[in-house]
Write a protein that holds these residues in place. Sequence first.
Motif, PDB file in Angstrom:
ATOM      1  N   THR A 176      -5.329  12.425   6.408  1.00  0.00           N
ATOM      2  CA  THR A 176      -5.555  13.733   7.008  1.00  0.00           C
ATOM      3  C   THR A 176      -6.984  14.190   6.756  1.00  0.00           C
ATOM      4  O   THR A 176      -7.432  14.271   5.606  1.00  0.00           O
ATOM      5  CB  THR A 176      -4.595  14.790   6.423  1.00  0.00           C
ATOM      6  N   LEU A 177      -7.716  14.463   7.824  1.00  0.00           N
ATOM      7  CA  LEU A 177      -9.055  15.030   7.695  1.00  0.00           C
ATOM      8  C   LEU A 177      -8.927  16.517   7.410  1.00  0.00           C
ATOM      9  O   LEU A 177      -8.244  17.237   8.136  1.00  0.00           O
ATOM     10  CB  LEU A 177      -9.857  14.811   8.978  1.00  0.00           C
ATOM     11  N   ASP A 178      -9.588  16.980   6.377  1.00  0.00           N
ATOM     12  CA  ASP A 178      -9.517  18.402   6.040  1.00  0.00           C
ATOM     13  C   ASP A 178     -10.388  19.237   6.958  1.00  0.00           C
ATOM     14  O   ASP A 178     -10.088  20.401   7.222  1.00  0.00           O
ATOM     15  CB  ASP A 178      -9.937  18.611   4.576  1.00  0.00           C
ATOM     16  N   VAL A 219     -13.290  18.789  10.491  1.00  0.00           N
ATOM     17  CA  VAL A 219     -14.127  18.042  11.419  1.00  0.00           C
ATOM     18  C   VAL A 219     -15.232  18.974  11.910  1.00  0.00           C
ATOM     19  O   VAL A 219     -14.947  20.059  12.418  1.00  0.00           O
ATOM     20  CB  VAL A 219     -13.324  17.511  12.619  1.00  0.00           C
ATOM     21  N   THR A 237      -5.070  10.315  11.628  1.00  0.00           N
ATOM     22  CA  THR A 237      -3.753  10.380  10.990  1.00  0.00           C
ATOM     23  C   THR A 237      -2.832   9.289  11.513  1.00  0.00           C
ATOM     24  O   THR A 237      -2.131   8.629  10.744  1.00  0.00           O
ATOM     25  CB  THR A 237      -3.102  11.755  11.226  1.00  0.00           C
ATOM     26  N   ASP A 240      -9.051  18.266  17.541  1.00  0.00           N
ATOM     27  CA  ASP A 240      -7.620  17.935  17.383  1.00  0.00           C
ATOM     28  C   ASP A 240      -7.386  16.443  17.634  1.00  0.00           C
ATOM     29  O   ASP A 240      -6.618  15.794  16.907  1.00  0.00           O
ATOM     30  CB  ASP A 240      -6.771  18.761  18.350  1.00  0.00           C
ATOM     31  N   LYS A 285      -8.603  14.375  14.609  1.00  0.00           N
ATOM     32  CA  LYS A 285      -7.669  14.451  13.482  1.00  0.00           C
ATOM     33  C   LYS A 285      -6.408  13.638  13.752  1.00  0.00           C
ATOM     34  O   LYS A 285      -5.925  12.909  12.875  1.00  0.00           O
ATOM     35  CB  LYS A 285      -7.310  15.909  13.204  1.00  0.00           C
TER      36      LYS A 285
END
Length: 264
Positions: free
Chosen positions: A213-215, A217, A207, A200, A203
Amino acid sequence: FIPYGLPKTTLTPMYGLAESTVALTIPDIDSEFRVDYVNRKVFEEQKRAEPVEEDGLAFVGCGKPIAGHDIRVVDEELKPLPERYVGRLQFRGPSSMQGYYHNIEATKAVCYDGWIDSGDLAYIADKEVFIAGRRKDLIIKGGRNLYPVEIEELIGQVPGVRQGCVAVFSITDDAMRTEKLIAVAETREKNKIARDAMIDEIKNAVTAALDVTLDEVVLVAPHVVPKTSSGKLQRAACKALYSQEKLTKWQLPAWLQVAKLVGQ
């Protein structure tokens, strides 16, 4: 080390590659290296390096071509681009290779009317070259041209992530017809709750800093992210392992397996 007598001009960045007998561009001797700050939005959406005073993308100048050598930046149709436009960096000169040993196809893939394609993306400003990244590593997402190294360095600053052991790449989502942005990061953390919190945080950090935005990890154990023998990240190899669902099955490097055996 300046307080201890090391002048700023002692170390300077340059650009070179094996295909040009290592050296290609070098800054003027005894000059301090130059950092160019450019507008992020314009750079990512228009492939143009528009100068800004601060809070922009930073690129380090790697100097001008050495004597007898030429460089140019071209678009995908091999048309030369004006200064401060990002494109494919090509070169020529007496130090240039004749071709890859016993590999005619690989040679044809990079040679164009006397020019050799470096495989790098770059722009030229005041006749000095600024490297943007490897062409094959470029990520296009939401109309933006993203360079993985910046995202990787940002992720490496998250507590628990092993710095220099992060690989970012994109994969095509055939169902959605979009590019998914994937980050693979090494960590020694084994607690599931802590790992979920780390994902979390990664990400949120990306952002907040880049509006990206990482789809997904993926956290992996140390020494899983593949590197070359000289320590360079192998993003393509990491992407292949991810696609084959083999990241968690990656074997330890041979040298580390031997070390563990010796230590037993």
